[in-house]
Design a protein around this motif. Sequence first.
Motif, PDB file in Angstrom:
ATOM      1  N   ILE A 298     -21.629   7.782 -84.722  1.00  8.54           N
ATOM      2  CA  ILE A 298     -20.543   8.761 -84.651  1.00  8.54           C
ATOM      3  C   ILE A 298     -19.226   8.030 -84.924  1.00  8.54           C
ATOM      4  O   ILE A 298     -19.130   6.815 -84.759  1.00  8.54           O
ATOM      5  N   SER A 299     -18.231   8.806 -85.342  1.00  9.80           N
ATOM      6  CA  SER A 299     -16.919   8.216 -85.598  1.00  9.80           C
ATOM      7  C   SER A 299     -15.852   9.293 -85.488  1.00  9.80           C
ATOM      8  O   SER A 299     -16.154  10.488 -85.444  1.00  9.80           O
ATOM      9  N   GLY A 300     -14.628   8.857 -85.454  1.00 12.89           N
ATOM     10  CA  GLY A 300     -13.503   9.772 -85.391  1.00 12.89           C
ATOM     11  C   GLY A 300     -12.202   9.000 -85.520  1.00 12.89           C
ATOM     12  O   GLY A 300     -12.208   7.815 -85.851  1.00 12.89           O
ATOM     13  N   HIS A 301     -11.122   9.661 -85.233  1.00 17.16           N
ATOM     14  CA  HIS A 301      -9.798   9.047 -85.304  1.00 17.16           C
ATOM     15  C   HIS A 301      -9.127   9.109 -83.942  1.00 17.16           C
ATOM     16  O   HIS A 301      -9.528   9.904 -83.084  1.00 17.16           O
ATOM     17  N   TYR A 302      -8.116   8.271 -83.768  1.00 19.98           N
ATOM     18  CA  TYR A 302      -7.385   8.252 -82.510  1.00 19.98           C
ATOM     19  C   TYR A 302      -5.898   8.018 -82.768  1.00 19.98           C
ATOM     20  O   TYR A 302      -5.517   7.441 -83.778  1.00 19.98           O
ATOM     21  N   THR A 303      -5.105   8.517 -81.839  1.00 15.36           N
ATOM     22  CA  THR A 303      -3.696   8.154 -81.759  1.00 15.36           C
ATOM     23  C   THR A 303      -3.461   7.698 -80.321  1.00 15.36           C
ATOM     24  O   THR A 303      -3.963   8.316 -79.371  1.00 15.36           O
ATOM     25  N   LEU A 304      -2.744   6.613 -80.185  1.00 16.16           N
ATOM     26  CA  LEU A 304      -2.449   6.062 -78.869  1.00 16.16           C
ATOM     27  C   LEU A 304      -0.942   5.938 -78.697  1.00 16.16           C
ATOM     28  O   LEU A 304      -0.240   5.532 -79.626  1.00 16.16           O
ATOM     29  N   LEU A 305      -0.470   6.281 -77.519  1.00 12.93           N
ATOM     30  CA  LEU A 305       0.891   5.968 -77.137  1.00 12.93           C
ATOM     31  C   LEU A 305       0.784   4.785 -76.181  1.00 12.93           C
ATOM     32  O   LEU A 305       0.147   4.888 -75.124  1.00 12.93           O
ATOM     33  N   MET A 306       1.362   3.660 -76.598  1.00 12.53           N
ATOM     34  CA  MET A 306       1.325   2.437 -75.805  1.00 12.53           C
ATOM     35  C   MET A 306       2.675   2.262 -75.125  1.00 12.53           C
ATOM     36  O   MET A 306       3.715   2.540 -75.730  1.00 12.53           O
ATOM     37  N   ARG A 307       2.627   1.782 -73.899  1.00 14.89           N
ATOM     38  CA  ARG A 307       3.872   1.534 -73.162  1.00 14.89           C
ATOM     39  C   ARG A 307       3.787   0.167 -72.485  1.00 14.89           C
ATOM     40  O   ARG A 307       2.750  -0.178 -71.920  1.00 14.89           O
ATOM     41  N   ARG A 308       4.872  -0.564 -72.544  1.00 12.96           N
ATOM     42  CA  ARG A 308       4.922  -1.844 -71.828  1.00 12.96           C
ATOM     43  C   ARG A 308       5.235  -1.537 -70.366  1.00 12.96           C
ATOM     44  O   ARG A 308       6.288  -0.979 -70.049  1.00 12.96           O
ATOM     45  N   ILE A 309       4.300  -1.893 -69.499  1.00 15.77           N
ATOM     46  CA  ILE A 309       4.446  -1.660 -68.065  1.00 15.77           C
ATOM     47  C   ILE A 309       4.258  -2.994 -67.362  1.00 15.77           C
ATOM     48  O   ILE A 309       3.205  -3.636 -67.509  1.00 15.77           O
ATOM     49  N   LYS A 310       5.279  -3.413 -66.625  1.00 14.06           N
ATOM     50  CA  LYS A 310       5.253  -4.701 -65.917  1.00 14.06           C
ATOM     51  C   LYS A 310       4.846  -5.838 -66.852  1.00 14.06           C
ATOM     52  O   LYS A 310       4.023  -6.684 -66.517  1.00 14.06           O
ATOM     53  N   GLY A 311       5.394  -5.814 -68.059  1.00 14.87           N
ATOM     54  CA  GLY A 311       5.172  -6.890 -69.018  1.00 14.87           C
ATOM     55  C   GLY A 311       3.872  -6.819 -69.800  1.00 14.87           C
ATOM     56  O   GLY A 311       3.609  -7.685 -70.622  1.00 14.87           O
ATOM     57  N   GLU A 312       3.060  -5.799 -69.568  1.00 17.56           N
ATOM     58  CA  GLU A 312       1.785  -5.650 -70.280  1.00 17.56           C
ATOM     59  C   GLU A 312       1.738  -4.319 -71.017  1.00 17.56           C
ATOM     60  O   GLU A 312       2.239  -3.318 -70.522  1.00 17.56           O
ATOM     61  N   TRP A 313       1.106  -4.326 -72.190  1.00 18.37           N
ATOM     62  CA  TRP A 313       0.909  -3.085 -72.932  1.00 18.37           C
ATOM     63  C   TRP A 313      -0.260  -2.320 -72.332  1.00 18.37           C
ATOM     64  O   TRP A 313      -1.300  -2.899 -72.038  1.00 18.37           O
ATOM     65  N   LYS A 314      -0.049  -1.031 -72.118  1.00 23.25           N
ATOM     66  CA  LYS A 314      -1.072  -0.143 -71.590  1.00 23.25           C
ATOM     67  C   LYS A 314      -1.106   1.137 -72.409  1.00 23.25           C
ATOM     68  O   LYS A 314      -0.086   1.570 -72.948  1.00 23.25           O
ATOM     69  N   ILE A 315      -2.263   1.736 -72.502  1.00 23.57           N
ATOM     70  CA  ILE A 315      -2.399   3.040 -73.153  1.00 23.57           C
ATOM     71  C   ILE A 315      -1.987   4.088 -72.129  1.00 23.57           C
ATOM     72  O   ILE A 315      -2.592   4.174 -71.057  1.00 23.57           O
ATOM     73  N   VAL A 316      -0.981   4.890 -72.455  1.00 24.74           N
ATOM     74  CA  VAL A 316      -0.523   5.933 -71.533  1.00 24.74           C
ATOM     75  C   VAL A 316      -0.958   7.318 -72.014  1.00 24.74           C
ATOM     76  O   VAL A 316      -0.970   8.266 -71.231  1.00 24.74           O
ATOM     77  N   ALA A 317      -1.298   7.433 -73.301  1.00 21.19           N
ATOM     78  CA  ALA A 317      -1.829   8.685 -73.840  1.00 21.19           C
ATOM     79  C   ALA A 317      -2.773   8.334 -74.985  1.00 21.19           C
ATOM     80  O   ALA A 317      -2.480   7.460 -75.810  1.00 21.19           O
ATOM     81  N   ASP A 318      -3.921   9.006 -75.020  1.00 22.38           N
ATOM     82  CA  ASP A 318      -4.960   8.755 -76.011  1.00 22.38           C
ATOM     83  C   ASP A 318      -5.459  10.096 -76.504  1.00 22.38           C
ATOM     84  O   ASP A 318      -5.903  10.925 -75.718  1.00 22.38           O
ATOM     85  N   HIS A 319      -5.368  10.323 -77.790  1.00 25.42           N
ATOM     86  CA  HIS A 319      -5.945  11.513 -78.423  1.00 25.42           C
ATOM     87  C   HIS A 319      -7.030  11.030 -79.371  1.00 25.42           C
ATOM     88  O   HIS A 319      -6.734  10.460 -80.413  1.00 25.42           O
ATOM     89  N   SER A 320      -8.261  11.212 -78.970  1.00 24.10           N
ATOM     90  CA  SER A 320      -9.404  10.772 -79.777  1.00 24.10           C
ATOM     91  C   SER A 320     -10.249  11.974 -80.166  1.00 24.10           C
ATOM     92  O   SER A 320     -10.555  12.821 -79.339  1.00 24.10           O
ATOM     93  N   SER A 321     -10.589  12.035 -81.435  1.00 28.44           N
ATOM     94  CA  SER A 321     -11.418  13.155 -81.917  1.00 28.44           C
ATOM     95  C   SER A 321     -12.473  12.643 -82.863  1.00 28.44           C
ATOM     96  O   SER A 321     -12.406  11.542 -83.362  1.00 28.44           O
TER      97      SER A 321
END
Length: 140
Positions: free
Chosen positions: A117-140
């Motif tokens: 299976i496969s699909g696409h994604y969009t991620l909103l990344m945010r630097r939190i306490k000096g580290e990048w984290k995914i804060v929103a993920d749209h995967s289809s």
Amino acid sequence: MKKALFALLILFSIKSMAQSSEETAIRQLLERQTTSWNRGDVEGFMQTYWQSDSLMFIGKSGVTRGWQQTLNNYKKGYPDTAAMGKLTFDIIQIKPLSPEYYFVVGKWMLKRSIGDISGHYTLLMRRIKGEWKIVADHSS
């Protein structure tokens, strides 16, 4: 004139290096996700997400809010390594929105014995306490 041009070139170089290091950090985060997933470690995979009730995941079933619920959904949808398969990402774009936020677009692929299976994604990344984290993920 030459001094102003030189100053602009230095500023551009510094900005490019910062963007480059941020992109590298985000690519490394996605590599950690892939490594965790491919060894069957969903909880390790989820360490790259913001551990907050405000995390947003959008998938085929709609919007899920919260880190724990997103983890629960992953465990339900991928109960074993046969269902998980082997994950690869194809990153299409990493775009800075601000020093604190990046936008990532890509394609995901799962190679599985039970059917790929496969699909696409969009991620909103945010630097939190000096580290990048995914804060929103749209995967289809």
